[in-house]
Motif scaffolding. Sequence first.
Motif, mmCIF file in Angstrom:
data_model
loop_
_atom_site.group_PDB
_atom_site.id
_atom_site.type_symbol
_atom_site.label_atom_id
_atom_site.label_comp_id
_atom_site.label_asym_id
_atom_site.label_seq_id
_atom_site.Cartn_x
_atom_site.Cartn_y
_atom_site.Cartn_z
ATOM 1 N N UNK A 15 0.845 -1.162 -0.046
ATOM 2 C CA UNK A 15 -0.116 0.160 0.013
ATOM 3 C C UNK A 15 1.069 1.096 -0.029
ATOM 4 N N UNK A 16 1.937 1.209 0.695
ATOM 5 C CA UNK A 16 2.817 2.403 0.728
ATOM 6 C C UNK A 16 3.467 2.656 -0.781
ATOM 7 N N UNK A 17 4.024 1.479 -1.305
ATOM 8 C CA UNK A 17 4.244 1.736 -2.525
ATOM 9 C C UNK A 17 3.442 1.736 -3.921
ATOM 10 N N UNK A 18 2.084 1.689 -3.296
ATOM 11 C CA UNK A 18 0.719 1.968 -4.097
ATOM 12 C C UNK A 18 0.899 0.707 -5.303
ATOM 13 N N UNK A 19 1.383 -0.535 -4.786
ATOM 14 C CA UNK A 19 1.279 -1.670 -5.595
ATOM 15 C C UNK A 19 -0.218 -2.366 -5.368
ATOM 16 N N UNK A 20 -0.737 -3.254 -6.217
ATOM 17 C CA UNK A 20 -1.906 -3.816 -5.947
ATOM 18 C C UNK A 20 -1.618 -4.830 -4.880
ATOM 19 N N UNK A 21 -2.480 -5.074 -4.135
ATOM 20 C CA UNK A 21 -2.519 -5.981 -3.115
ATOM 21 C C UNK A 21 -3.590 -6.789 -2.823
ATOM 22 N N UNK A 22 -3.550 -7.856 -1.891
ATOM 23 C CA UNK A 22 -4.705 -8.718 -1.710
ATOM 24 C C UNK A 22 -5.383 -9.316 -3.191
ATOM 25 N N UNK A 23 -6.668 -9.161 -3.099
ATOM 26 C CA UNK A 23 -7.392 -9.814 -4.171
ATOM 27 C C UNK A 23 -6.850 -9.090 -5.340
ATOM 28 N N UNK A 24 -6.692 -8.000 -5.333
ATOM 29 C CA UNK A 24 -6.186 -7.021 -6.598
ATOM 30 C C UNK A 24 -4.968 -7.633 -7.114
ATOM 31 N N UNK A 25 -4.116 -8.088 -6.406
ATOM 32 C CA UNK A 25 -2.754 -8.598 -6.699
ATOM 33 C C UNK A 25 -3.000 -9.974 -7.513
ATOM 34 N N UNK A 26 -4.077 -10.684 -7.178
ATOM 35 C CA UNK A 26 -4.468 -11.875 -7.602
ATOM 36 C C UNK A 26 -5.150 -11.857 -9.162
ATOM 37 N N UNK A 27 -5.549 -10.714 -9.165
ATOM 38 C CA UNK A 27 -6.198 -10.470 -10.634
ATOM 39 C C UNK A 27 -5.240 -9.776 -11.807
#
Length: 587
Positions: free
Chosen positions: A531-543
């Motif tokens: 979140x700090x680096x503004x990268x997709x995380x959680x479910x967003x990263x899986x998509x």
Amino acid sequence: MAHRAGRRALSLPLPLLRGRLRLPVPAAAAGACAGRGQARLGSSGAAVQRAPQVAGAEEAGEDAEVNIRKKTFTEVQTEQLEQAERTVLIKCPPKLNEKKLLQYLSSHGNIKSHFLFENRGIHALIEFSEKTSIASLQDAIGIPSAVERHVVPFKSRIFTFMLKNPVGQAAEETPVHLSPQSHIPVKDLIQKLCHADSISSQMYILLNEYQLTEENIRLRFLACSLVRDFARAYFPDSVVRPFGSSVNTFGKLGCDVDMFLDFHDTQKRVTKMKKGPFEMEYQMKRLPSERLANQKILSVIGDCLDNFGPGCVSVQKILNARCPLVKFSHQPTGFQCDLSVSNSIAIKSSELLYIYGCLDSRVRALVFSVRCWARVHGLTNSAPGTWITNFSLTMMVMFFLQRRSPPIIPTLDQLKVLADDKDMHVIGGYDCSFVSDLSRIKPTENTETLDVLLGEFFEYFGNFDFRKNSINLRKGKEVNKPESSPLYIWNPFEQDLNISKNVNQPQLEKFVAMARETAWILQKEDKTQRMISKEPWGLAALLIPFGKSNPSKMKNRVKGIGSETIRNLLDSLKLNSANSLQKAVEK
């Protein structure tokens, strides 16, 4: 000017169904409603009161909605079919004054509800309070002129409205609200998910964006009702019913409409005991088999749709399939449709999934997330093939939820124990009995969050022994495979059928590899850092297709998975060789 309906990105649980179906509300009542939850329709039409959204009460808020929803599957379908019978579809002029349109239509009868949507121009779905209003409107509508092409004079409930004075009336154009009929692209969804505060919230946002709206469901029932208008010419007592994803609470915006021609009411009337001294029956055509009768019925209905149906194009009669059907595109509603005959077991499958979807809010959220993940990674496809279908994936999620401790949903056998006399059904020799009254099913005591369940799903099937075990929702437990298909999922009702028989070994191995990779990501992910680096995380990263963000790590992990698969295959070959040698020695 037309405005597409916006969708809010919320970090709190969302209602079971989106949509803004417009209902006439008196001015006084409108003020009284302020501050309360808006009454909405459930995923298959049942009334739901939106629960208050309280921070930290994600599952509780959703379950409050589910508990209020008491109508059975059959009651909901009957209500929706009746609404469709009082409904018309109008292609509107480009320069539309919505208020004037409604004022004119009101001269033919009271309008109960309406909405507008975009489909090659603006269309209006109008539900009248009485069927007689439709007859009044039809009397006022003319036959198209046959200047260029001759017309087939079939008077349907689909109309085209044009301005008599386009130049003068264009100045009266007003902005209109358009109901969305498609979901947002995955890349836009990922951006929304990044603003959520938990994986659970992300999963509810995905559900809200992808599930069928109440307007879209109304449109689906209208498409069935319009097909019924043709069937009535030959079979006056027949009904065309939707089944599958359109009604089971797991439909995604843009999915096809599966419908079937139902003669159940006709058969009940034929077998009903008559008063008087005579046994009386209709003289009817007799054919050697039910399959042949269905083929002939579909052939005639298909010809009617092709030759006379307004907006029915690309009609294909696929009569030699295991389940004969007619495929067609219904341009006025924008749906791809599949029509079959007397598919009673399919409607029971729809009802079973409807019950599971209503029992606990986590069920639908998990199914939608898993299916979206599968589509992004190429594990499913809308075209037929050797990959896992959405239906198989949905059944895998149901089985996983049955296996939790304590279980989140009951097995089919447990639902059968709760059934009363009216719930007992045997169709074609198959036992299709289970309870229909939701209030008789005890709520689960399982309190696991969706964050946990998502990771555990991928962990469970990433390590599932597919070589030995099959998936059985009736028993809710792993049982030995009755035959050698790579993936074996028992049909809940037709127990001699494998619903995943199409899946081949490479596709199953791809699913297992992706499940393991996904479980690894969820376990190792640093949410705060992402979140700090503004990268997709959680479910967003899986998509995001694996390997795009860090190809080298993905390559190493997949290599490990592939090596393990190869080791398993070698171990299997060694075991088979040893067994063969032992048998040879014994001989």
